[in-house]
Structure formats: C-alpha cells, structure tokens
Write a protein that holds these residues in place. Structure first.
Motif, PDB file in Angstrom:
ATOM      1  N   MET A   1      55.589  -7.984 -24.219  1.00  0.00           N
ATOM      2  CA  MET A   1      56.102  -6.608 -24.269  1.00  0.00           C
ATOM      3  C   MET A   1      55.533  -5.910 -25.490  1.00  0.00           C
ATOM      4  SD  MET A   1      60.019  -5.239 -24.636  1.00  0.00           S
ATOM      5  CE  MET A   1      60.447  -5.591 -22.935  1.00  0.00           C
ATOM      6  N   SER A   2      55.047  -4.688 -25.290  1.00  0.00           N
ATOM      7  CA  SER A   2      54.564  -3.858 -26.380  1.00  0.00           C
ATOM      8  C   SER A   2      55.667  -2.897 -26.789  1.00  0.00           C
ATOM      9  CB  SER A   2      53.319  -3.080 -25.950  1.00  0.00           C
ATOM     10  OG  SER A   2      52.913  -2.187 -26.959  1.00  0.00           O
ATOM     11  N   ASN A   3      55.888  -2.741 -28.101  1.00  0.00           N
ATOM     12  CA  ASN A   3      56.911  -1.808 -28.535  1.00  0.00           C
ATOM     13  C   ASN A   3      56.502  -1.177 -29.849  1.00  0.00           C
ATOM     14  OD1 ASN A   3      58.342  -3.403 -30.863  1.00  0.00           O
ATOM     15  ND2 ASN A   3      58.138  -4.858 -29.181  1.00  0.00           N
ATOM     16  N   ALA A   4      57.023   0.036 -30.107  1.00  0.00           N
ATOM     17  CA  ALA A   4      56.686   0.751 -31.324  1.00  0.00           C
ATOM     18  C   ALA A   4      57.725   1.824 -31.581  1.00  0.00           C
ATOM     19  CB  ALA A   4      55.291   1.388 -31.209  1.00  0.00           C
ATOM     20  N   GLU A   5      57.789   2.266 -32.852  1.00  0.00           N
ATOM     21  CA  GLU A   5      58.679   3.364 -33.215  1.00  0.00           C
ATOM     22  C   GLU A   5      58.182   4.640 -32.547  1.00  0.00           C
ATOM     23  OE1 GLU A   5      62.168   4.279 -35.444  1.00  0.00           O
ATOM     24  OE2 GLU A   5      61.085   2.380 -35.331  1.00  0.00           O
ATOM     25  N   VAL A 169      57.985   3.433 -12.059  1.00  0.00           N
ATOM     26  CA  VAL A 169      58.281   2.977 -13.414  1.00  0.00           C
ATOM     27  C   VAL A 169      59.794   2.946 -13.587  1.00  0.00           C
ATOM     28  CG1 VAL A 169      57.902   3.325 -15.873  1.00  0.00           C
ATOM     29  CG2 VAL A 169      56.154   4.076 -14.232  1.00  0.00           C
ATOM     30  N   ALA A 170      60.327   1.768 -13.886  1.00  0.00           N
ATOM     31  CA  ALA A 170      61.752   1.622 -14.153  1.00  0.00           C
ATOM     32  C   ALA A 170      62.006   1.899 -15.632  1.00  0.00           C
ATOM     33  CB  ALA A 170      62.217   0.217 -13.788  1.00  0.00           C
ATOM     34  N   ILE A 171      63.037   2.698 -15.913  1.00  0.00           N
ATOM     35  CA  ILE A 171      63.341   3.120 -17.285  1.00  0.00           C
ATOM     36  C   ILE A 171      64.837   2.963 -17.532  1.00  0.00           C
ATOM     37  CG2 ILE A 171      63.248   5.042 -18.935  1.00  0.00           C
ATOM     38  CD1 ILE A 171      61.048   6.279 -17.227  1.00  0.00           C
ATOM     39  N   TYR A 172      65.174   2.489 -18.735  1.00  0.00           N
ATOM     40  CA  TYR A 172      66.581   2.509 -19.130  1.00  0.00           C
ATOM     41  C   TYR A 172      66.686   2.540 -20.651  1.00  0.00           C
ATOM     42  CZ  TYR A 172      66.144  -2.560 -20.025  1.00  0.00           C
ATOM     43  OH  TYR A 172      65.753  -3.800 -20.495  1.00  0.00           O
ATOM     44  N   PHE A 189      60.495   0.569 -20.579  1.00  0.00           N
ATOM     45  CA  PHE A 189      59.671   1.050 -19.476  1.00  0.00           C
ATOM     46  C   PHE A 189      59.006  -0.155 -18.802  1.00  0.00           C
ATOM     47  CE2 PHE A 189      59.826   4.194 -22.807  1.00  0.00           C
ATOM     48  CZ  PHE A 189      59.981   5.413 -22.157  1.00  0.00           C
ATOM     49  N   HIS A 190      59.171  -0.274 -17.491  1.00  0.00           N
ATOM     50  CA  HIS A 190      58.517  -1.339 -16.723  1.00  0.00           C
ATOM     51  C   HIS A 190      57.681  -0.716 -15.628  1.00  0.00           C
ATOM     52  CE1 HIS A 190      58.795  -5.072 -13.897  1.00  0.00           C
ATOM     53  NE2 HIS A 190      57.603  -4.933 -14.451  1.00  0.00           N
ATOM     54  N   PHE A 191      56.364  -0.783 -15.784  1.00  0.00           N
ATOM     55  CA  PHE A 191      55.430  -0.250 -14.793  1.00  0.00           C
ATOM     56  C   PHE A 191      55.262  -1.297 -13.687  1.00  0.00           C
ATOM     57  CE2 PHE A 191      54.769   2.161 -18.540  1.00  0.00           C
ATOM     58  CZ  PHE A 191      54.168   3.361 -18.200  1.00  0.00           C
ATOM     59  N   GLN A 192      55.683  -0.933 -12.482  1.00  0.00           N
ATOM     60  CA  GLN A 192      55.784  -1.906 -11.403  1.00  0.00           C
ATOM     61  C   GLN A 192      54.424  -2.433 -10.952  1.00  0.00           C
ATOM     62  OE1 GLN A 192      58.901  -2.854 -10.419  1.00  0.00           O
ATOM     63  NE2 GLN A 192      59.700  -1.473 -11.965  1.00  0.00           N
ATOM     64  N   ARG A 193      53.414  -1.576 -10.867  1.00  0.00           N
ATOM     65  CA  ARG A 193      52.116  -1.993 -10.354  1.00  0.00           C
ATOM     66  C   ARG A 193      51.287  -2.687 -11.425  1.00  0.00           C
ATOM     67  NH1 ARG A 193      48.733   2.870  -8.697  1.00  0.00           N
ATOM     68  NH2 ARG A 193      50.327   3.056  -7.064  1.00  0.00           N
ATOM     69  N   SER A 194      51.178  -2.063 -12.588  1.00  0.00           N
ATOM     70  CA  SER A 194      50.324  -2.608 -13.646  1.00  0.00           C
ATOM     71  C   SER A 194      50.985  -3.763 -14.387  1.00  0.00           C
ATOM     72  CB  SER A 194      49.958  -1.504 -14.644  1.00  0.00           C
ATOM     73  OG  SER A 194      51.121  -0.993 -15.253  1.00  0.00           O
ATOM     74  N   GLY A 195      52.320  -3.838 -14.329  1.00  0.00           N
ATOM     75  CA  GLY A 195      53.035  -4.901 -15.015  1.00  0.00           C
ATOM     76  C   GLY A 195      53.314  -4.631 -16.478  1.00  0.00           C
ATOM     77  N   TRP A 196      52.934  -3.471 -16.993  1.00  0.00           N
ATOM     78  CA  TRP A 196      53.198  -3.159 -18.395  1.00  0.00           C
ATOM     79  C   TRP A 196      54.698  -3.102 -18.651  1.00  0.00           C
ATOM     80  CZ3 TRP A 196      49.601   1.581 -17.776  1.00  0.00           C
ATOM     81  CH2 TRP A 196      48.267   1.178 -17.899  1.00  0.00           C
ATOM     82  N   ARG A 197      55.110  -3.703 -19.748  1.00  0.00           N
ATOM     83  CA  ARG A 197      56.490  -3.594 -20.231  1.00  0.00           C
ATOM     84  C   ARG A 197      56.415  -3.025 -21.642  1.00  0.00           C
ATOM     85  NH1 ARG A 197      60.584  -6.218 -17.405  1.00  0.00           N
ATOM     86  NH2 ARG A 197      59.871  -7.483 -15.629  1.00  0.00           N
ATOM     87  N   LEU A 198      56.867  -1.801 -21.800  1.00  0.00           N
ATOM     88  CA  LEU A 198      56.798  -1.105 -23.073  1.00  0.00           C
ATOM     89  C   LEU A 198      58.212  -0.760 -23.544  1.00  0.00           C
ATOM     90  CD1 LEU A 198      53.928   1.403 -22.181  1.00  0.00           C
ATOM     91  CD2 LEU A 198      53.711  -0.911 -23.107  1.00  0.00           C
TER      92      LEU A 198
END
Length: 248
Positions: A1-5, A169-172, A189-198
């Motif tokens: 998972m990528s995360n940032a301020e 994109v699922a968001i909560y 943020f979870h991008f369903q196709r690309s698999g990115w979790r930010l």
C-alpha cells in the motif's frame, strides 16, 4: 500500500478522482447567488482542480485561482483550454500585491486546512488586504457541534466510484483521532482493475463559529453574516455548515 500526507492533492491518480468524489453543486450555486450577475474581480483561494473558478469565469467574472498544490493547479490548467482563469501557485499570502478583488471565496471546506491560529490570521489578513472597500470574503467550515467525523468510519463512508475509463474505485474514510479541534483521518482508495491500494493522511481543524467570528474581526473584517446550510438557512448550533460572509 502506498500512502502519503494529503496524497489526494499530490498524486495524479487521486487527483483524477477528486471531482468524482465532490460532484455536488449546492455550494457553488449558493455562492454564485451571493456574488450576483454583475461582472466582478474574484479570487478563488484553494481553488483545487479549478471547477468553481471556471464556472465563475464562464459567467463573465475576472477570476484568479490560487492553490498551494501544484499538481491540482496542473490539472486545473489542463482543463482551462481557453485560458479563462489566471492560475497562481501558493496561498492567499502569495496573491500579488497589485491585485484587488470584489470577492474572495474559499470552497470545499478549504478553511479547515488552516490548522493553526497563525495560519488562519495570515490567510484572513491577506484576504482583507486584497479586497476593495466593501468587498466580501465567503467561505465555509463544517460545524463541530454536529460531530460529522463520527460518520467518517468505514461502515458509514464506504462508496464505489466509476472512472471515465470504466474502472471502479472503492473509497472510505477512517477516523484516527480527535485532539482538541484537530481531526486526523485516513482516506483509503482501492483501484479494482489496476490493484492499486493508496491511502491519504489528512488533518482538518473544526473551529466553532464564535472562534471563526473572532478571527475575522481580528483580521479587520466588519459586518459578518452567517448561514447554516446551502439553502440559505440561518446558522444555529444544529446547522451542518458554518458559512461566513464577511465584509471588508
């Protein structure tokens, strides 16, 4: 998972979702009604992706959009193909000294990103200095008396957005802490196709109406008018919004 301020203001993948997350126009219409039809000089402070600035420009106003997030400004500039708005990088204190405005507006609860009294005063004093006599500043802040952050938890905030290319994109939101007036929370943020979790870390300040009024008066503003919702209702402790209309 990528995360940032504040990644939602800096990561192009999340900036692309910003307008999809904020599709309501009640606030824009409310401010447009206050501004009126006469062509004015307007500064949109914290203009973000430029949606409201461009709405105002298309209505005949001369508009400057300013924002501290360069990636958001880049997005706004690409949208503004006819160069209707003057885009500037920075906060209200970076408005050029020679520019004076009839109206300065802050939308999208940008006021809540001012986390210290010093930051609030710097912004309000800069706005006051750049308003013509009788000019107006307009902005809103969520009413802390209604504790909106209690709904910023996965069970109540989960939603799925569809990008123009069809990807979902699922968001909560997930509230982490409330210390004094400062709320710390994460947006996932979870991008369903690309698999990115930010994940974007955020801090917002929830100031009571009386404190906002005191700051405005300290910054030199005169008459103040208050609204509690986007239908123009009078402000009360039960109002969802604290909407300020301040005269220079």
């Amino acid at each position: 998972m990528s995360n940032a301020e504040n990644a939602q203001y800096t990561d192009p993948r999340l900036i692309e979702l910003y307008d999809l997350q904020n599709t309501g126009v009640d606030d824009y219409r409310f401010y447009e009604q206050l501004i009126g039809r006469k062509a004015l000089c307007i500064a949109d402070v914290g203009c973000g992706t430029g949606v409201f600035a461009m709405r105002l420009a298309q209505q005949g106003h001369a508009v400057v959009g300013i924002d501290p997030a360069e990636a958001m400004l880049d997005h706004a500039g690409r949208r503004d193909r006819q160069h209707q708005v003057r885009w500037l990088h920075g906060d209200a204190s970076r408005l050029p000294a020679e520019l004076l405005f009839d109206v300065i507006v802050m939308t999208g609860h940008a006021f809540q990103c001012l986390l210290t009294d010093a930051a609030v005063q710097e912004t309000l004093r800069a706005a006051h200095a750049h308003l013509r006599p009788g000019g107006r500043m307009m902005f809103e802040s969520r009413n802390p008396a209604t504790q909106p952050w209690q709904r910023w938890v996965p069970a109540h905030s989960h939603r799925v957005l569809s990008k123009p290319d069809g990807e979902s994109v699922a968001i909560y939101h997930d509230t982490q802490s409330m210390q004094g007036e400062l709320l710390r929370f994460d947006t996932h943020f979870h991008f369903q196709r690309s698999g990115w979790r930010l994940m974007s870390h955020s801090v917002l300040r929830f100031m009571p109406q009386a404190a906002i009024a005191e700051h405005l008066q300290r910054a030199g503003f005169g008459p103040l008018q208050w609204f509690g919702d986007w239908q123009g209702g009078a402000w009360s402790m039960a109002s969802p919004e604290i909407i300020a209309l301040a005269y220079a």
